[in-house]
Scaffold this motif. Sequence first.
Motif, mmCIF file in Angstrom:
data_model
loop_
_atom_site.group_PDB
_atom_site.id
_atom_site.type_symbol
_atom_site.label_atom_id
_atom_site.label_comp_id
_atom_site.label_asym_id
_atom_site.label_seq_id
_atom_site.Cartn_x
_atom_site.Cartn_y
_atom_site.Cartn_z
ATOM 1 N N UNK A 38 2.825 -2.967 -7.854
ATOM 2 C CA UNK A 38 2.162 -3.068 -9.157
ATOM 3 C C UNK A 38 0.709 -2.618 -9.049
ATOM 4 N N UNK A 39 0.055 -2.974 -7.942
ATOM 5 C CA UNK A 39 -1.333 -2.549 -7.767
ATOM 6 C C UNK A 39 -1.411 -1.021 -7.744
ATOM 7 N N UNK A 71 -14.162 -1.059 -10.995
ATOM 8 C CA UNK A 71 -13.310 -1.133 -12.178
ATOM 9 C C UNK A 71 -11.863 -0.811 -11.844
ATOM 10 N N UNK A 72 -11.664 0.220 -10.997
ATOM 11 C CA UNK A 72 -10.307 0.551 -10.564
ATOM 12 C C UNK A 72 -9.631 -0.644 -9.937
ATOM 13 N N UNK A 77 -16.780 -0.725 1.546
ATOM 14 C CA UNK A 77 -17.502 -1.973 1.289
ATOM 15 C C UNK A 77 -16.737 -2.934 0.392
ATOM 16 N N UNK A 78 -15.792 -2.376 -0.399
ATOM 17 C CA UNK A 78 -14.967 -3.224 -1.252
ATOM 18 C C UNK A 78 -14.254 -4.297 -0.437
ATOM 19 N N UNK A 79 -14.005 -3.985 0.839
ATOM 20 C CA UNK A 79 -13.237 -4.913 1.663
ATOM 21 C C UNK A 79 -14.007 -6.199 1.942
ATOM 22 N N UNK A 114 -5.570 -1.804 -1.045
ATOM 23 C CA UNK A 114 -4.904 -0.563 -1.446
ATOM 24 C C UNK A 114 -5.924 0.440 -1.968
ATOM 25 N N UNK A 115 -6.930 -0.042 -2.704
ATOM 26 C CA UNK A 115 -7.941 0.878 -3.220
ATOM 27 C C UNK A 115 -8.740 1.515 -2.093
ATOM 28 N N UNK A 116 -8.901 0.809 -0.977
ATOM 29 C CA UNK A 116 -9.705 1.363 0.107
ATOM 30 C C UNK A 116 -8.892 2.218 1.072
ATOM 31 N N UNK A 117 -7.782 1.667 1.563
ATOM 32 C CA UNK A 117 -7.109 2.377 2.649
ATOM 33 C C UNK A 117 -5.607 2.520 2.431
ATOM 34 N N UNK A 118 -5.060 2.002 1.331
ATOM 35 C CA UNK A 118 -3.621 2.119 1.104
ATOM 36 C C UNK A 118 -2.848 0.928 1.644
ATOM 37 N N UNK A 119 -1.546 0.928 1.361
ATOM 38 C CA UNK A 119 -0.702 -0.215 1.686
ATOM 39 C C UNK A 119 -0.421 -0.308 3.192
ATOM 40 N N UNK A 120 -0.520 -1.518 3.727
ATOM 41 C CA UNK A 120 -0.129 -1.753 5.122
ATOM 42 C C UNK A 120 1.094 -2.650 5.084
ATOM 43 N N UNK A 121 2.290 -2.071 5.213
ATOM 44 C CA UNK A 121 3.498 -2.864 5.005
ATOM 45 C C UNK A 121 3.738 -3.870 6.127
ATOM 46 N N UNK A 122 4.397 -4.972 5.797
ATOM 47 C CA UNK A 122 4.916 -5.961 6.756
ATOM 48 C C UNK A 122 3.863 -6.790 7.465
ATOM 49 N N UNK A 123 2.592 -6.414 7.359
ATOM 50 C CA UNK A 123 1.572 -7.146 8.088
ATOM 51 C C UNK A 123 1.557 -8.612 7.677
ATOM 52 N N UNK A 124 1.559 -8.847 6.352
ATOM 53 C CA UNK A 124 1.489 -10.204 5.851
ATOM 54 C C UNK A 124 2.756 -10.996 6.126
ATOM 55 N N UNK A 125 3.786 -10.313 6.577
ATOM 56 C CA UNK A 125 5.056 -10.971 6.842
ATOM 57 C C UNK A 125 5.158 -11.389 8.305
#
Lengths: 327, 325
Positions: free
Chosen positions: B93-94, B112-113, B188-190, B243-254
């Motif tokens: 969705x993001x 804003x993005x 810096x958003x991070x 995601x806005x900074x570097x894109x999706x990192x799958x499975x990490x949070x799992x």
Amino acid sequence: MPADRRILSPMVVLGGLSALTLLSIALFMTLGARGKWDFILAFRGTKIAAMVLVGYAVAVSTVLFQTITNNRILTPSVMGFDHLYRMIQTLLVFQFGSGLVASLDPRLRFGIEVASMVVFSGLLYWWLFNGAGRGDNRRSLHLLLLVGIVFGVLFRSLTSFLQRIIDPNEFLTVQDRLFANFNRVDVELLTVSALVVLAVSLVGWRWRRTFDVLALGRDAAINLGVEHRRAVMAVLVMVSILVSVSTALVGPITFFGLLVANLAYLVVRSHRHALILPAAVLLAVLTLVAGQLVLERVFGYNAALSIVIEFVGGLAFLFILVRGSAR
Amino acid sequence: MPIATLPLATVGIGLLAVWSLFVGVSDVSLATLFGGTPGGAPDQATQVLLVSRLPRTLALILAGAAMAVSGLLLQMLVRNRFVEPSTAGTAESAIFGMMMVSLLAPEMPVFGRMAVASLCALAGTGLFLAILRQVPLRSPLVVPLVGIMLGGVITAMTEFVAYRQDLIQSVRGWETGDFSAILLGRYELLWLSAALTGVAYLAADRFTVAGMGRDVATNLGIDHRKVMALGLVIVSMTTAAVIATCGMIPFLGLIVPNVVSLVRGDNMRGSLPWVALMGAGLVLACDIAGRLVIHPYEIPIGTMMGVIGSALFLYLLLRRNGHAG
């Protein structure tokens, strides 16, 4: 409500579907045609042939896969089959170089690809469905689904990993075949695929009554004298061949088979494969041709059909899951 | 032993981070840093270090910690071990939000993005929870299945629009995490997600209680809805920022929360520092590996994590025949 829910007999349904399919093919061939007929017929004819072949392969492989897994929500694609196929293709080029792979006769090449696919997927899914030596500990369906999906992700990531470490020039030569769509189908491959599919179908048609028995479940099938292990393995082989064919031709379409197979059961209301298989095939071809027709002639764009199918199919999948018929 | 291990792990991650500073095409080493042109303008190695290597390493640490923690949070809130932002429709969705912004308001500043992406992520996760409420049979494995499928449907929507507007390439970029384009001024958003992770730590006890279910939480005097809402906002904003900074990192949070919980149990305040550290460590290690495998070139972290993460996830799934938490 009338007592008899089955208003139309399966034969009438099949007849109606055939008529609709023929009509959509005729419309696809003629609508908006300007210019020389021999060009148009050849150009659109190739597209139609590809769609018929892919629709056929997807529909039959899904119905058979659902029969041996005894479940309406599994499809070879959801279980990661076509990502596996792409990985094997990439691996072959990685291992032997594009020069060697490209210099092979396309029929031989296709044969090698399909053979390795059959061996790999056969072993993998055999292990998966038989509980990896854990005896009679049958795995839960949801676990199986999840494992299949994650395997798909793994194969896809491995493929893109290989594609990164492979020599870029090497890879360019195979890339086209991995990401084909209905608009640029390899005619040579089309002929080979058609022959392969025909061969599989001839064998499969003789087995159609065995499929009916397999659909009753493992225990019932064994009781009725089917050599279950062998039959399931044979079906897995057929499924991998058909999946290879459709993936080689147009790339993966994850939810398409799910949609068509479930629709087929809905309209035919029978469990006989002699009726279900043709119905699913007709529905698949009809959806592909009519969908492409509407997208091209009404909305004016080309290769987005698979995305639309993915969207609708995904919604259908969620719906079936939420309705609880996945149990 | 428990007292000394956390600092020890921190030192280990620190070493990884230092290593990460010195991996790359252009030559940055102690010799070039200190033996460079004396007296003059800052020499090239220092420049590379300050503009590219340091931001990249910081981004890796921040993104890794934040994604691992939001995975843990989401698992607490949904009460399911197999959920994380990319198996709950949140990340997809993001990405949808990011695409809509670049389509409708391409001039919008990055903050804003991110705000739009966060709102979309929140909506998507909300939809996921709403669907889950409708599922009659809640086997633990149905939950990630629904999430993955919902993600697939949202992705199909994104790609359909992107296909028509020639945005497929941007979408692919957000779908595959990649730190190679991180420079000073682009990460810096991070820090915002780091702040959110801090908030999560402060509220950790509430999340632990909320993770025991609505009834228990209410009995213990916690406003379950408020805690849920706070958690979902943190998860959505963190995911959107990453995601806005570097894109999706799958499975990490799992993977990370599951491994930590195997070792340390489920008290969130106790395990959260570990999850953050391990998340940062795993991302650092994967990124360094990705930079070394095909050395002058590199493999994006989304791909590395896809391979390693899905293999580990399969292991978790099949470990004890569907032992599902």
